[in-house]
Design an enzyme around this catalytic site. Structure first.
Site, short mmCIF file in Angstrom:
data_model
loop_
_atom_site.label_atom_id
_atom_site.label_comp_id
_atom_site.label_asym_id
_atom_site.label_seq_id
_atom_site.Cartn_x
_atom_site.Cartn_y
_atom_site.Cartn_z
N GLY A 1 -8.18 -13.89 -26.08
CA GLY A 1 -9.13 -14.34 -25.07
C GLY A 1 -8.63 -15.44 -24.16
N ARG B 1 -4.76 -10.37 -22.24
CA ARG B 1 -4.69 -10.75 -20.83
C ARG B 1 -3.54 -11.71 -20.54
NH1 ARG B 1 -9.15 -10.67 -17.57
NH2 ARG B 1 -10.43 -10.63 -19.43
N ARG C 1 -12.34 -3.93 -12.38
CA ARG C 1 -12.88 -5.24 -12.74
C ARG C 1 -13.85 -5.84 -11.73
NH1 ARG C 1 -10.31 -9.32 -13.63
NH2 ARG C 1 -11.34 -9.91 -15.56
N TYR D 1 -17.38 -6.52 -13.39
CA TYR D 1 -17.67 -7.91 -13.80
C TYR D 1 -17.76 -8.85 -12.60
CZ TYR D 1 -15.06 -5.88 -17.78
OH TYR D 1 -14.57 -5.07 -18.77
N CYS E 1 -17.67 6.58 -3.46
CA CYS E 1 -19.01 6.60 -2.91
C CYS E 1 -19.98 5.82 -3.79
CB CYS E 1 -19.42 8.06 -2.78
SG CYS E 1 -20.55 8.30 -1.46
N GLU E 2 -19.75 4.52 -3.90
CA GLU E 2 -20.61 3.62 -4.69
C GLU E 2 -20.60 2.27 -4.00
OE1 GLU E 2 -21.71 3.40 -8.29
OE2 GLU E 2 -20.93 5.29 -9.05
N1 LLP Z 1 -8.86 -9.08 -29.84
C1 LLP Z 1 -9.97 -8.35 -29.80
C2 LLP Z 1 -10.61 -7.97 -31.05
C3 LLP Z 1 -10.53 -7.98 -28.56
O1 LLP Z 1 -11.66 -7.26 -28.54
C4 LLP Z 1 -9.89 -8.35 -27.36
C5 LLP Z 1 -10.44 -7.98 -26.05
C6 LLP Z 1 -8.71 -9.10 -27.47
C7 LLP Z 1 -8.21 -9.44 -28.72
C8 LLP Z 1 -7.92 -9.54 -26.27
O2 LLP Z 1 -8.64 -10.33 -25.39
P1 LLP Z 1 -7.84 -10.98 -24.14
O3 LLP Z 1 -6.81 -11.90 -24.71
O4 LLP Z 1 -7.21 -9.88 -23.40
O5 LLP Z 1 -8.87 -11.66 -23.35
N2 LLP Z 1 -11.97 -5.45 -19.66
C9 LLP Z 1 -12.29 -6.87 -19.70
C10 LLP Z 1 -11.77 -7.52 -20.95
C11 LLP Z 1 -12.28 -6.89 -22.23
C12 LLP Z 1 -11.67 -7.48 -23.47
C13 LLP Z 1 -12.09 -6.78 -24.69
N3 LLP Z 1 -11.50 -7.29 -25.91
C14 LLP Z 1 -11.76 -7.53 -18.43
O6 LLP Z 1 -11.15 -6.84 -17.62
O7 LLP Z 1 -11.97 -8.72 -18.22
#
Ligand code: LLP
Length: 415
Positions: A233, A271, A307, A311, A337-338
């Site tokens: 995260g 990310r 994204r 979001y 078309c949205e």
């Molecule tokens: N671990 C678990 C259990 C997760 O569900 C996730 C992300 C991560 C690690 C990695 O999180 P990160 O470090 O990437 O923030 N599509 C969304 C993000 C969805 C993340 C879902 N889970 C976006 O584009 O912001």
């Protein structure tokens, strides 16, 4: 912290001429991923968390070139589906470097993962519901098991990505110790896990700290664990003037909140590894002056990069073809078309003309992975950059690919 290069790569740091030449060679829209940056980000994480087990959340970008780079950089793979497990193994991660985190797993996923576990018995399976354990047992799994807790606290850049505290994810934390005691005999209970959410900024550090504190307490209560995984995260700045997350400060806060635990700390960012390693290139196909603004239609849409539509996410945009033109206020929109197929509204851009090539920054994480063929739009190709130059890593989808799964009524074989 060194970690090989600056702590964040801004859109303005990319080589404009090089991107223009790639768009000329490979067409648009086009994802460009710099593997050198992926490597640097892995290094940066390993330096900030030297004592920890670091995995990469494959869902952020599951392309083979990225996975191979991550593996070579000494970061392991955290997988959210059977498909991701397959991709990690294919990219050369040995079983002991693969963790599968089951979220309401379909039967087919468990069937597949257990069959892969049979030849990779060091793989770890994380479960977020007690009945997933029953389903694993039915399939003969008795290997390395991790329990995912719902820590009751979460954070993230948007409510749709705030995971911790949501009933969907994990076992209520106060029930984990009893469950741990129940399953210990039968499985190799190796860890506990929680994930706060995605895109944690400096402002969310208190939520992260609280999650880690609760997980430290849990690990001490359960005892005898190999690791305590506090999720991923870690946010990256999307706006050019946003300060980067101080990873060293996050690491310090994590250690302090965890306290003394006889288990290794584990983190699993996605990310942070890939976001600033990628840009999306797209050409202007329509310029429409309307009384209130200029609508700039581009050949990427919400099907290419979801994204902003999903979001309201901000992605920096630059006009590579005309960087010095006078800025005009624009709406940058895709061909879908949205109404939500809009990348920016009220954004100043150097006066765009038809044919100009735009770059959208920080497209490396959750970019290609969330692309779709909605509106029957083929997905774009991806070019990866490394010391030996650019290389096509995923080819452009064709209209034939988009319709290839269709069967006509005459081809239907009743079952
Ligand atoms: N671990 C678990 C259990 C997760 O569900 C996730 C992300 C991560 C690690 C990695 O999180 P990160 O470090 O990437 O923030 N599509 C969304 C993000 C969805 C993340 C879902 N889970 C976006 O584009 O912001």
């Amino acid at each position: 912290m060194s970690g090989g290069g600056p702590a964040v790569r801004r859109l303005s740091d990319w080589d404009r001429e090089h991107l223009l030449s790639l768009a000329g060679e490979f067409g648009s829209p086009l994802y460009v991923t710099d593997l050198r940056r992926v490597r640097e980000n892995c290094l940066r994480l390993r330096e900030a968390f030297p004592e920890a087990h670091v995995s990469y959340a494959v869902k952020a970008h599951a392309g083979r070139a990225v996975l191979e780079t991550v593996r070579e950089a000494g970061v392991d793979a955290e997988c959210a589906s059977a498909g991701e497990v397959e991709r990690a193994l294919d990219a050369g991660f040995p079983g002991e470097r693969v963790r599968y985190t089951a979220v309401n797993p379909p039967d087919a996923d468990l069937d597949h993962v257990v069959s892969r576990w049979e030849s990779n018995p060091e793989m770890t399976v994380t479960v977020g519901a007690a009945d997933t354990i029953d389903r694993l047992r039915e399939r003969g799994f008795d290997g390395r098991l991790c329990l995912r807790a719902n820590p009751g606290v979460g954070a993230g850049h948007h409510e749709k990505v705030t995971t911790g505290g949501h009933a969907k994810f994990g076992i209520p934390i106060d029930r984990v110790p009893d469950l741990a005691a129940d399953v210990r005999e039968e499985f190799d209970l190796v860890g506990v896990h929680a994930h706060a959410g995605s895109g944690i900024s400096g402002d969310d550090l208190s939520a992260h700290r609280e999650l880690v504190r609760r997980m430290g307490d849990l690990a001490r209560e359960v005892g005898g664990l190999e690791f305590v995984d506090v999720g991923g995260g870690f946010g990256v700045p999307y706006r050019e003037d946003e300060p980067p997350l101080d990873l060293a400060a996050v690491a310090d806060a994590t250690r302090e909140a965890l306290g003394e635990v006889d288990a290794q700390l584990a983190v699993e960012p996605g990310r942070y590894v890939v976001a600033d390693a990628g840009v999306l290139l797209s050409r202007v196909n329509t310029v429409k002056e309307v009384p209130e603004t200029t609508v700039v239609g581009i050949d990427a849409g919400m099907t290419t990069l979801l994204r902003p539509a999903m979001y309201d996410a901000y992605h920096a945009i630059s006009n590579l073809s005309r960087p010095d033109a006078d800025p005009v206020s624009t709406i940058v929109a895709g061909p879908v078309c949205e109404t939500s197929d809009v990348f920016a509204d009220g954004r100043d851009l150097p006066d765009p003309e038809r044919g100009d090539c735009l770059a959208l920054g920080n497209a490396g994480a959750y970019g290609y992975e969330m692309a779709s063929t909605y509106n029957s739009r083929p997905r774009p190709p991806e070019v990866v950059l490394d010391a030996d130059g650019p290389r096509l890593a995923r080819r452009r989808e064709t209209l034939h690919d988009v319709t290839a799964l269709e069967r006509t009524a005459s081809e239907h074989i009743p079952n």
